[in-house]
Structure formats: structure tokens, C-alpha cells
Write an enzyme that holds these catalytic residues in place. Structure first.
Site, PDB file in Angstrom:
ATOM      1  N   GLY A  11       0.820  -1.222   0.000  1.00  0.00           N
ATOM      2  CA  GLY A  11       0.000   0.000   0.000  1.00  0.00           C
ATOM      3  C   GLY A  11       0.845   1.259   0.000  1.00  0.00           C
ATOM      4  CB  THR A  13       3.276   5.988  -4.363  1.00  0.00           C
ATOM      5  OG1 THR A  13       3.802   6.619  -3.199  1.00  0.00           O
ATOM      6  CG2 THR A  13       2.600   7.026  -5.215  1.00  0.00           C
ATOM      7  CB  ALA A  14       3.969   1.079  -6.450  1.00  0.00           C
ATOM      8  CD  GLU A  48       9.043  15.125  -0.262  1.00  0.00           C
ATOM      9  OE1 GLU A  48       9.870  16.040  -0.469  1.00  0.00           O
ATOM     10  OE2 GLU A  48       8.527  14.907   0.834  1.00  0.00           O
ATOM     11  CE  LYS A  77      10.314  18.071 -11.504  1.00  0.00           C
ATOM     12  NZ  LYS A  77      10.529  16.649 -11.163  1.00  0.00           N
ATOM     13  CB  VAL A 184       2.144 -11.204   2.298  1.00  0.00           C
ATOM     14  CG1 VAL A 184       2.475 -12.432   1.471  1.00  0.00           C
ATOM     15  CG2 VAL A 184       0.826 -10.593   1.851  1.00  0.00           C
ATOM     16  CB  THR A 344      11.759   8.683 -14.139  1.00  0.00           C
ATOM     17  OG1 THR A 344      12.942   8.206 -13.491  1.00  0.00           O
ATOM     18  CG2 THR A 344      12.105   9.802 -15.070  1.00  0.00           C
TER      19      THR A 344
HETATM   20  C1  LIG Z   1      15.729   8.477  -2.000  1.00  0.00           C
HETATM   21  C2  LIG Z   1      14.559   8.286  -2.899  1.00  0.00           C
HETATM   22  C3  LIG Z   1      13.998   9.374  -3.550  1.00  0.00           C
HETATM   23  C4  LIG Z   1      12.928   9.196  -4.431  1.00  0.00           C
HETATM   24  N1  LIG Z   1      12.425  10.267  -5.111  1.00  0.00           N
HETATM   25  C5  LIG Z   1      11.458  10.088  -6.028  1.00  0.00           C
HETATM   26  C6  LIG Z   1      10.922  11.161  -6.764  1.00  0.00           C
HETATM   27  O1  LIG Z   1      11.296  12.318  -6.591  1.00  0.00           O
HETATM   28  N2  LIG Z   1       9.963  10.900  -7.668  1.00  0.00           N
HETATM   29  C7  LIG Z   1       9.493   9.646  -7.880  1.00  0.00           C
HETATM   30  O2  LIG Z   1       8.631   9.456  -8.753  1.00  0.00           O
HETATM   31  N3  LIG Z   1       9.937   8.607  -7.152  1.00  0.00           N
HETATM   32  C8  LIG Z   1      10.902   8.791  -6.255  1.00  0.00           C
HETATM   33  N4  LIG Z   1      11.358   7.740  -5.524  1.00  0.00           N
HETATM   34  C9  LIG Z   1      10.721   6.428  -5.700  1.00  0.00           C
HETATM   35  C10 LIG Z   1       9.372   6.426  -4.994  1.00  0.00           C
HETATM   36  O3  LIG Z   1       9.540   6.743  -3.637  1.00  0.00           O
HETATM   37  C11 LIG Z   1       8.712   5.066  -5.136  1.00  0.00           C
HETATM   38  O4  LIG Z   1       8.761   4.645  -6.464  1.00  0.00           O
HETATM   39  C12 LIG Z   1       7.262   5.127  -4.735  1.00  0.00           C
HETATM   40  O5  LIG Z   1       7.117   5.668  -3.462  1.00  0.00           O
HETATM   41  C13 LIG Z   1       6.630   3.759  -4.789  1.00  0.00           C
HETATM   42  O6  LIG Z   1       7.116   2.949  -3.749  1.00  0.00           O
HETATM   43  P1  LIG Z   1       6.438   1.519  -3.571  1.00  0.00           P
HETATM   44  O7  LIG Z   1       4.996   1.727  -3.387  1.00  0.00           O
HETATM   45  O8  LIG Z   1       6.895   0.653  -4.669  1.00  0.00           O
HETATM   46  O9  LIG Z   1       7.111   0.951  -2.254  1.00  0.00           O
HETATM   47  P2  LIG Z   1       6.887   1.314  -0.701  1.00  0.00           P
HETATM   48  O10 LIG Z   1       6.545   2.735  -0.489  1.00  0.00           O
HETATM   49  O11 LIG Z   1       8.093   0.784  -0.006  1.00  0.00           O
HETATM   50  O12 LIG Z   1       5.606   0.471  -0.279  1.00  0.00           O
HETATM   51  C14 LIG Z   1       5.679  -0.906  -0.015  1.00  0.00           C
HETATM   52  C15 LIG Z   1       4.360  -1.378   0.549  1.00  0.00           C
HETATM   53  O13 LIG Z   1       4.404  -2.799   0.648  1.00  0.00           O
HETATM   54  C16 LIG Z   1       3.933  -3.190   1.911  1.00  0.00           C
HETATM   55  N5  LIG Z   1       4.572  -4.471   2.254  1.00  0.00           N
HETATM   56  C17 LIG Z   1       5.884  -4.755   2.281  1.00  0.00           C
HETATM   57  N6  LIG Z   1       6.075  -6.032   2.692  1.00  0.00           N
HETATM   58  C18 LIG Z   1       4.845  -6.540   2.906  1.00  0.00           C
HETATM   59  C19 LIG Z   1       4.367  -7.801   3.355  1.00  0.00           C
HETATM   60  N7  LIG Z   1       5.198  -8.795   3.671  1.00  0.00           N
HETATM   61  N8  LIG Z   1       3.027  -7.982   3.466  1.00  0.00           N
HETATM   62  C20 LIG Z   1       2.156  -6.995   3.153  1.00  0.00           C
HETATM   63  N9  LIG Z   1       2.555  -5.783   2.735  1.00  0.00           N
HETATM   64  C21 LIG Z   1       3.883  -5.569   2.630  1.00  0.00           C
HETATM   65  C22 LIG Z   1       4.326  -2.057   2.848  1.00  0.00           C
HETATM   66  O14 LIG Z   1       3.521  -2.061   4.029  1.00  0.00           O
HETATM   67  C23 LIG Z   1       4.042  -0.858   1.953  1.00  0.00           C
HETATM   68  O15 LIG Z   1       2.676  -0.542   2.044  1.00  0.00           O
HETATM   69  C24 LIG Z   1      12.394   7.908  -4.628  1.00  0.00           C
HETATM   70  C25 LIG Z   1      12.934   6.811  -3.937  1.00  0.00           C
HETATM   71  C26 LIG Z   1      14.001   6.993  -3.093  1.00  0.00           C
HETATM   72  C27 LIG Z   1      14.587   5.800  -2.379  1.00  0.00           C
END
Ligand SMILES: Cc1cc2nc3c(=O)[nH]c(=O)nc-3n(C[C@H](O)[C@H](O)[C@H](O)COP(=O)(O)OP(=O)(O)OC[C@H]3O[C@@H](n4cnc5c(N)ncnc54)[C@H](O)[C@@H]3O)c2cc1C
Length: 493
Positions: A11, A13-14, A48, A77, A184, A344
């Protein structure tokens, strides 16, 4: 027909972006969507900045800016300002604009000057001077013109990623996405390399037809499937750590730009939100330890000695070889990460889910279709990676081994980047070359000019003999941009 069960794990952003796109795309179909989120694993909580593609996402869902921007402390932006990556006089700063309709004419002037400057003619060619987007950011203006101005200009957003996640969660739940809180622990994979069900902490099994892994860097589902491997970018891109610190907003600090300033071992982002500035230092832990990096970053921000919350993060850069394997699709950090220099990551989420929906709606589930899909997503990742590698290659800093090693890392860059650089250095028309190399599929031709010229990466000799035969169009361009910019309101008024 049996209802199809789609299970999203994660849960962040992805996860919530995916849930919303699928709920919208399959609203007429016999599909149920559930999103499982662990309470024990926090979201990454950084990220962000966006590209203009995020506008398409909200347009698709029919969400207006006035609905989501205030809820996420979002600002506009118009591009990214790169400071101190280059030491070339006149090019220590440049602005990479999101070009729009109104830029057609001035962009032609820029490309004209840049191409001639590369061929040895002494013309000004810093992209910052040729785009309305840059002018608007410089003047602390919003990219929303008054009614007298007949052009729209393109822009992206800055936002609080935690608030964006919450906003998207409400939106998805209101579109009948089932939200399950649960961790999970395991998944059952059958002999076809398909996931049958996931197992939660309390041993509950959740069955599905399609599983979407949005679990962040760990990729807890996709990495369990046979044939899925990680393709590292570490030879091309050295950064593997970041520090995030928020600072208060000063009264005049909103500019519609992300600022990216090169420091000794990486670069710092500064992102203005409506209530604070998000700052981060992305660096390579092979060249500096986290304590020294934090010290350097705090000095840069002038917050040394102040009580501020400091977050350290680490990451590996690269992508999976297969984003869709069996009945599992990886989206977000689980599928790969390129460092955030061009913000990106959300774009790649949109591209992955968008292309997947197209394939799903056509019922394309055989391995050939999956291979085509995976190839397209790999191309998307590698194209953006190439653009980011070029930032490092073109730097002209001498202060640390980090910058020198980045510049000298030519052997690891892709073949097409090597060809581009060679073409530029020998004064070739790179418009054609960019297309021939397929680089325009990832960034517009003007962006390739912007990066090459923006660093002042020109042959050092002004070899043309007829220097005076060329007219400098910059003064006229600047006057045009000055008058265009009068139509845009300032922030903070
Ligand atoms: C330093 C940094 C700067 C960034 N800056 C940018 C930016 O400027 N622009 C941009 O587009 N992107 C940026 N990103 C990337 C961006 O933050 C991510 O692509 C975006 O937030 C999506 O993350 P996610 O949802 O894939 O993962 P996460 O935010 O890590 O979410 C993972 C989810 O999975 C769940 N989960 C994990 N394990 C389990 C489990 N076993 N069972 C159930 N649930 C589980 C967690 O609870 C969480 O809800 C940046 C990343 C980093 C590291």
C-alpha cells in the site's frame, strides 16, 4: 463467467496508483480488486517529484487539481534546475524544462544555437535562457496563465508522498477496492510457476487469479518466481544511499522547480511543497560514509546544530529482467529503481500498469505476449537510465574522485550513448542521430540537446572561421519570454 480476483500486495504509492488505474480500467469487467498492506512495514515515504505524466493519471481518474493538490501540499513543477554539475563558464547552472506548445519557436532557436555551438561557432546555448518554463520558475511564478494568454504550458508536480498515498487510498476504497490489513508471510507457487495464494501472518490464505507485487524493494512475490533476476545498474550509476531532511519554507522560496545541486559525492534535491521544503542527498557509500555525508549535507542546507529529523536510506539501482512472470506483475520499487535524479519512478509505475492493462484487456496471456511486455518495460527503464548516466558522464567537476570516476566511466555506458557523444563532439546533427539510436522514445530530442548543451559540453575550439556570419537570436528570444511571463501569477501573492 467466473469473477477474476486481482490481489495487490503493498500500500505504497505504487500499490494505490495501481489499484486506482485497475479499478478505473476494469469498472465494467467482472473483476474484484483487493489490496493487502502490512502494518509492520512502513512505506518508503520519499519521492516528492513527478513528471508531467502524473497529470494524465489524475485526468484518467477525473480528479481535478483543486481536489488533490491541497490535500497533498502539492506545488507545480516546470522542470529541474541543475546547479554545480558543470564548471564550464556560463554553464554552472542550467534548467531542464518540460517543453510545451509555446516553446516551439524559442526551442528552435535553442537547438539552432546549440547545434552551431557544437560545430565550433561562438553562440550562447544554455537552455535556461530559451524556455518559458525556466523563466516562470526563475520568477517564482505558477505555470497557470491568465485568460489573455492563449497557450497552456506543461508542468509536473511536487507533493508529500505520504499524503498522496492516503489520498489515493481513499479514492481506491471509494471505487470499491477491498483494503486488507495483513502481513504476507508466504505464497504458494504451483508447478506452472503461478501464484495460487498468499499466506498472511494469521495463516489466512488469500487466493487470486492475478497478483500484483507492490511490496517495495523486497519484491516479496515476484522474486519467488523462477526465471526472475535482478539486472544491476551499479557499474553505470554509483549512488546507493540517500539522506532526507525537511526544512521550513521561507516566505519567498516557492519556485516551480526541483533544484538538484551537485555536492562532493552525489547531488542534493530541494523540493518546495506548500508547507515545507523536502531535501535529500543522494550519494555513493563507496566514496563517503553516512556520518560525513550527513555533515556535508547539513552544512549545505545551513542547518548544522539544529534539531531536525534525519532519515538515512539505502537502495540498489537496477531492474528485474521480467516484470510480469506467470500470473504476477511487479510494479514500483519491487520491479526496479533508477535513482531519483529525473523523478521518473511514478512515470514508470504508470507506464507499467498502462501497458499491462492494454495486454490484459486483449487477453494476451501467453509467454510471447509476456516477453513483449517485459521487453517494452525493460526498454523504458534502460532509456531513462541512459539519460541519467549522461548527467554523470558530462559533469566537469574535479573536486573528488567520485566525480572524476563518474566522468571516466565511459566504458560502462551503453553503446548508443557512446555514439551520441561521439556524434555531438564531431558536430553531427544529433536530431537525426537521437532518432536513429531510438533515444527519442525516452526523452524528446530537445532534452538530449538540453543535457549536452546544459553542461557546456562543447568541443573546446571555436573552429569555425566565419564566426560573424551567424546572428545571435538570444536577445529577441529573451524579450519574447519576458513578455510571455507577464501572463503568469507569482506564488505567495
Ligand atoms: C531516495 C529516494 C527518492 C525518491 N524520489 C522520487 C521522486 O522524486 N519521484 C518519484 O517518482 N519517485 C521517487 N522515488 C521512488 C518512490 O519513492 C517510489 O517509487 C514510490 O514511493 C513507490 O514505492 P512503492 O509503493 O513501490 O514501495 P513502498 O513505499 O516501499 O511500499 C511498499 C508497501 O508494501 C507493503 N509491504 C511490504 N512487505 C509486505 C508484506 N510482507 N506484506 C504486506 N505488505 C507488505 C508495505 O507495508 C508498503 O505498504 C524515490 C525513492 C528513493 C529511495
Amino acid at each position: 463467467m467466473k469473477r477474476k480476483e486481482i490481489i495487490i500486495v503493498g500500500g505504497g504509492t505504487a500499490g494505490w496508483m495501481t489499484a486506482n488505474i485497475l479499478a478505473h480500467s476494469f469498472k465494467e469487467a467482472n473483476v474484484s480488486i483487493s489490496l493487502i498492506e502490512s502494518e509492520n512495514v512502513p512505506v518508503i515515504g520519499v519521492g516528492e517529484g513527478s513528471t508531467p505524466a502524473l497529470r494524465n493519471f489524475f485526468d484518467l481518474l477525473n480528479i481535478r487539481e483543486s481536489d488533490w493538490m491541497p490535500a497533498c501540499n502539492a506545488t507545480h513543477k516546470t522542470g529541474i534546475q541543475f546547479d554545480n554539475w558543470s564548471t564550464v563558464k556560463g554553464y554552472q547552472k542550467y534548467f531542464h524544462s518540460f517543453p510545451s506548445m509555446v516553446d516551439q519557436q524559442t526551442q528552435n532557436h535553442f537547438i539552432h544555437n546549440a547545434q552551431l555551438r557544437a560545430a565550433g561557432i561562438n553562440l550562447p546555448a544554455n537552455p535556461s535562457d530559451f524556455y518559458l518554463a525556466a523563466k516562470i520558475a526563475q520568477e517564482n511564478k505558477k505555470p497557470l496563465a491568465n485568460d489573455n494568454f492563449p497557450f497552456e504550458i506543461d508542468y509536473a508536480y511536487h507533493f508529500d508522498s505520504n499524503l498522496l498515498g492516503k489520498f489515493l487510498q481513499n479514492l481506491a476504497v471509494n471505487s470499491s477496492v477491498n483494503h486488507v490489513i495483513g502481513h504476507v508471510n508466504d505464497c504458494k507457487i504451483n508447478s506452472n510457476n503461478d501464484i495460487e495464494y498468499v499466506v498472511l501472518e494469521d495463516d489466512k490464505q488469500i487466493h487470486g487469479d492475478l497478483f500484483i507485487d507492490c511490496s517495495g524493494f523486497k519484491g516479496i512475490l515476484i522474486n519467488r518466481l523462477q526465471g526472475v533476476e535482478f539486472v544491476s545498474y551499479e557499474k553505470e550509476l554509483f549512488n546507493d544511499a540517500a539522506i532526507a531532511i525537511s526544512t521550513p519554507l521561507s516566505s519567498d522560496s516557492i519556485k516551480a522547480q526541483t533544484k538538484s545541486t551537485a555536492l562532493k559525492y552525489g547531488w542534493a534535491w530541494q523540493i518546495p511543497l506548500s508547507n515545507r521544503i523536502g531535501n535529500g542527498y543522494v550519494y555513493s557509500s563507496k566514496y563517503v560514509n553516512k556520518e560525513s555525508a550527513e555533515q556535508e549535507f547539513k552544512e549545505f542546507l545551513q542547518v548544522d546544530g539544529k534539531e531536525l529529523s534525519v532519515r538515512h536510506l539505502s537502495f540498489k539501482l537496477g531492474r528485474l529482467n521480467k516484470h510480469w512472470q506467470g500470473n504476477c506483475l511487479a510494479v514500483g520499487l519491487s520491479q526496479g529503481f533508477i535513482e531519483p535524479l529525473e523523478a521518473t519512478a511514478l512515470l514508470l509505475i504508470q507506464q507499467t500498469v498502462g501497458k499491462f492493462v492494454d495486454a490484459y484487456q486483449q487477453g494476451n496471456f501467453n509467454s510471447q505476449h509476456r516477453d513483449n511486455f517485459n521487453q517494452q518495460i525493460n526498454n523504458d527503464f534502460d532509456g531513462i537510465k541512459d539519460y541519467i548516466v549522461l548527467h554523470y558522464t558530462l559533469n566537469s567537476r574535479q573536486d573528488t574522485e567520485y566525480w572524476c570516476d563518474n566522468r571516466d566511466n565511459l566504458a560502462h555506458m551503453s553503446n548508443r550513448l557512446q555514439q551520441l557523444i561521439l556524434g555531438w563532439q564531431t558536430g553531427r546533427d544529433i536530431s537525426k542521430l537521437v532518432v536513429k539510436l531510438g533515444l527519442h522514445n525516452h526523452y524528446p530530442i530537445s532534452s538530449w540537446y538540453a543535457i549536452l548543451a546544459g553542461y557546456g559540453y562543447f568541443p573546446s575550439d571555436l573552429r569555425a572561421t566565419e564566426q560573424s556570419a551567424y546572428i545571435d537570436v538570444l536577445p529577441k528570444t529573451q524579450e519574447f519570454l519576458r513578455r510571455c511571463a507577464l501572463n503568469f501569477p507569482r506564488y505567495n501573492n
